[in-house]
Design an enzyme around this catalytic site. Structure first.
Site, PDB file in Angstrom:
ATOM      1  N   GLY A 170       0.901  -1.473   0.027  1.00 21.87           N
ATOM      2  CA  GLY A 170       0.017  -0.134   0.089  1.00 21.87           C
ATOM      3  C   GLY A 170       0.808   1.331  -0.094  1.00 21.87           C
ATOM      4  O   GLY A 170       0.554   2.312  -0.472  1.00 21.87           O
ATOM      5  N   ASP A 196      -4.107  -2.232   8.552  1.00 26.84           N
ATOM      6  CA  ASP A 196      -4.110  -3.094   7.200  1.00 26.84           C
ATOM      7  C   ASP A 196      -3.521  -4.303   7.369  1.00 26.84           C
ATOM      8  O   ASP A 196      -2.725  -4.890   6.743  1.00 26.84           O
ATOM      9  CB  ASP A 196      -3.482  -2.314   6.186  1.00 26.84           C
ATOM     10  CG  ASP A 196      -3.691  -2.422   4.873  1.00 26.84           C
ATOM     11  OD1 ASP A 196      -4.658  -3.344   4.737  1.00 26.84           O
ATOM     12  OD2 ASP A 196      -2.752  -2.345   4.154  1.00 26.84           O
TER      13      ASP A 196
END
Ligand SMILES: *[C@@H]1O[C@H](CO)[C@@H](O)[C@H](O)[C@H]1NC(C)=O
Ligand SMILES: *[C@@H]1O[C@H](CO)[C@@H](O)[C@H](O)[C@H]1NC(C)=O
Length: 630
Positions: free
Chosen positions: A342, A456
């Site tokens: 990410g 995450d």
């Protein structure tokens, strides 16, 4: 000010010429304190001993060429694996360390044929085994050998006993509290005894490769044992996980004293300690000055040598030059890309000293202030846990923000669940992975001075070590994102579709329970070998499908067909699926904390007054697909 500089320069010149060379307080006589020789002979002693000797040679070379005081080495030739470890206390020079190591090896090789042995000296500890676990779990043993060592000096303090006992006890307490919180688990400190012409010196050091919890536990025992030594002027405690020694005789040099005032300040330990800090600050000005000077000297010496890394040291993490990392990654070449996360690409990098590391190039990070980035690096770098990927260093030159991380050749969990290595993990390994992730998250949430929410958690963020132990990557990074990116109002948020708790994805409500939710999803993926985003039945994704099966008490149906489980294991898996479902419940307050999850996994059942209720957010799940996408 110019006068001050002049004085400093003068001092520097004087010190440089060595005219004020101080005496070495380190006792370099190496006499073994405790020796343990394993009782079980290896299957092929000849081969085993050959591997042991070559491994020790390699280890010696490592210490010398890398200029380090801690190292491991192994030789697996011919099937008789040998794993060796050397630990010197951090106040030694590398040469003093190697001298102790040599003495240790000569003692160890004189043991009768055995599959492991260790020896303790005043300055070092050396061990070899036929298994690897003891690197991270110092208490691991196969031969009932791991013991504690405690010795109190036979001389009593000449000062008033009560004052002496109180002062030294408080001092040891400080050290007990501070050591686990320092990045390299090492403290060397000195304390004057008020109204007495005496100083007490103390050193504490936990195993470099262990975690904070093990260090804490060991330091607690050490404190209790050494406190009992008082009013003796000397005490030593050793356990496989830590070493603590105090003495009225100075046994390390002044320039090795570590600054613990910051850690003491950060952790409100109590008023009495604060008073002593103020007192020692006044007394410590001279000390600070000498530390400053040694720093300057160090810098000077370092500058003249051309080294790969800068001298800047943030709690153990190293600042790297951008151009060195560029070189190490072959100019950030495509071929070196390990993965894309990410935050940016991760590259394999081979440093000048041939160490392999992973380098993460950060994108979309607001580098408004470099200090903010460095503060984050500092925070991440003090975190040591066997289930969390270690940060080794960083680089921030201009807009290039890079993190240097542990390199894990095996790659991430998703590969083993549905990727190239699908079906290679058995149930025991999967269970250990689930427990390991839970422990890593519990550490981030509950065992640090700040709570870190990962935001995450997903299978591709879990890396697997050589022995398939999980290491969570990317923690602490979400805090670097721009404010607006962490909200759902824009296209990107910290989480990933399929894993993110609904209240965070839809409303931006953040808590540690966001990680609990994602962890529940990862459990289901690990058990089923299927992606959370996969439509597994009708229009149902993995989580919905599992709920529906659970209502019919048929949740065992989700188990990966690659797994072949016996009755007991099936029972266990069923309970763990239920724990996963509890983790993904809404409202948020129904979900357990990660520390509770660790407990439940250990007990193999839901704990407390909990029952599973059908979640209300499947509708939102549908919405999520439309609004947020992948
Ligand atoms: C140095 O250590 C050895 C062995 O532990 C001990 O016998 C000796 O007395 C020590 N020397 C000093 C000066 O403390
Ligand atoms: C303090 O002790 C040191 C050695 O232990 C001695 O040389 C010194 O004279 C002592 N000072 C006083 C004031 O007693």
């Amino acid at each position: 000010m110019p006068f001050m500089v002049l004085v400093l320069l003068l001092w520097l010149t004087l010190t440089n010429t060595g005219s004020s060379e101080s005496i070495n307080h380190v006792n370099t006589t190496n006499i073994p304190i405790q020796l343990f020789c394993g009782r079980n002979a290896p299957s092929n002693p000849l081969n085993f001993n050959e591997n042991r000797d070559s491994s020790f040679n390699q280890l010696r070379l490592n210490l010398l060429s890398n200029r380090v005081l801690y190292g491991t080495s192994q030789d697996l030739t011919g099937g008789d694996s040998v794993f060796t470890l050397a630990r010197c206390w951090n106040y030694l020079s590398v040469d003093e360390c190697v001298a102790c190591f040599d003495a240790a090896v000569s003692v160890l090789v004189s043991c009768p044929d055995g599959n492991g042995a260790y020896v303790l000296f005043d300055n070092c500890f050396v061990r070899y085994e036929s298994f690897v676990d003891f690197y991270t779990n110092p208490h691991a043993e196969q031969d009932a050998g791991a013991t504690q060592f405690i010795s109190c000096g036979n001389q009593s303090a000449s000062q008033l006993e009560l004052t002496y006992n109180q002062t030294v006890s408080a001092f040891l307490l400080e050290i007990r509290d501070v050591t686990p919180k320092i990045s390299n688990f090492y403290v060397a400190s000195a304390k004057e005894i008020t109204n007495a012409n005496a100083t007490v010196y103390a050193v504490a050091q936990c195993v470099e490769s262990t975690n904070q919890t093990i260090c804490e536990t060991c330091m607690n025992i050490a404190y209790k044992k050494l406190d009992n030594c008082l009013p003796s002027t000397e005490g030593r405690f050793f356990d496989m996980a830590c070493f603590v020694r105090y003495s009225e005789t100075q046994f390390f040099n002044d320039n090795k004293i570590t600054d613990i005032t910051n850690v003491l300040k950060d952790n409100v330990i109590g008023n009495s300690v604060k008073v002593t800090i103020v007192a020692s600050v006044i007394g410590g000005v001279a000390l600070l000055l000498s530390i400053l000077i040694s720093c300057l000297l160090y810098r000077q010496r370092k500058k003249s040598k051309k080294t790969e890394q800068d001298v800047d040291d943030l709690e153990g993490a190293i600042r790297y030059n951008y151009k060195d990392l560029k070189l190490a990654t072959d100019n950030f070449s495509e071929g070196n890309i390990l993965g894309k996360g990410g935050f940016g690409e991760v590259y394999k990098a081979i440093l000048g000293n041939k160490n392999i590391v992973a380098v993460k190039k950060l994108h979309g990070v607001h580098a408004r202030a470099k200090t903010e980035f460095e503060n984050e690096v500092k925070l991440i770098s003090i975190i040591r846990h066997r289930n969390l990927l270690r940060l080794l260093g960083w680089s921030s030159e201009g807009s290039n923000l890079l993190l240097v991380l542990e390199y894990i050749p095996n790659g991430s969990l998703d590969k083993f669940l549905w990727g190239a290595r699908k079906g290679t993990l058995d149930w025991t390994q999967r269970y250990e992975i689930i427990v390991g992730i839970a422990k890593g998250l519990a550490h981030l949430h509950d065992e640090l001075h700040v709570k870190i929410v990962h935001r995450d958690i997903k299978s591709s963020n879990i890396l697997l070590s050589d022995d398939f132990k999980p290491k969570i990557a990317d923690f602490g990074l979400a805090r670097l994102q721009r404010e607006d990116q962490t909200h759902i109002s824009t296209t990107g948020y910290a989480g990933t579709f399929g894993y993110t708790a609904p209240e965070y994805a839809l409303l931006g409500v953040l808590s540690d329970k966001v990680d609990t939710y994602s962890f529940g999803v990862v459990i289901l993926e690990t058990i089923s070998g299927r992606r959370s985003t996969e439509v597994v039945s009708g229009t149902d994704l993995l989580l919905e499908n599992t709920w529906k099966l659970y209502e019919k008490k048929m949740h065992l149906n989700i188990i990966d067909e690659m797994l072949d489980l016996n009755q007991d294991e099936q029972e266990q898996v069923m309970k763990i699926i239920e724990i996963a479902l509890l983790c993904t419940e809404s409202p948020v307050s129904n979900r357990p904390t990660m520390s509770e999850v660790v407990l439940m996994l250990r007990e193999g059942q839901l704990l407390g007054n909990r029952e599973l209720t059908r979640p209300t957010n499947f509708v939102h799940n549908q919405d999520r697909r439309i609004h947020i996408g992948t």
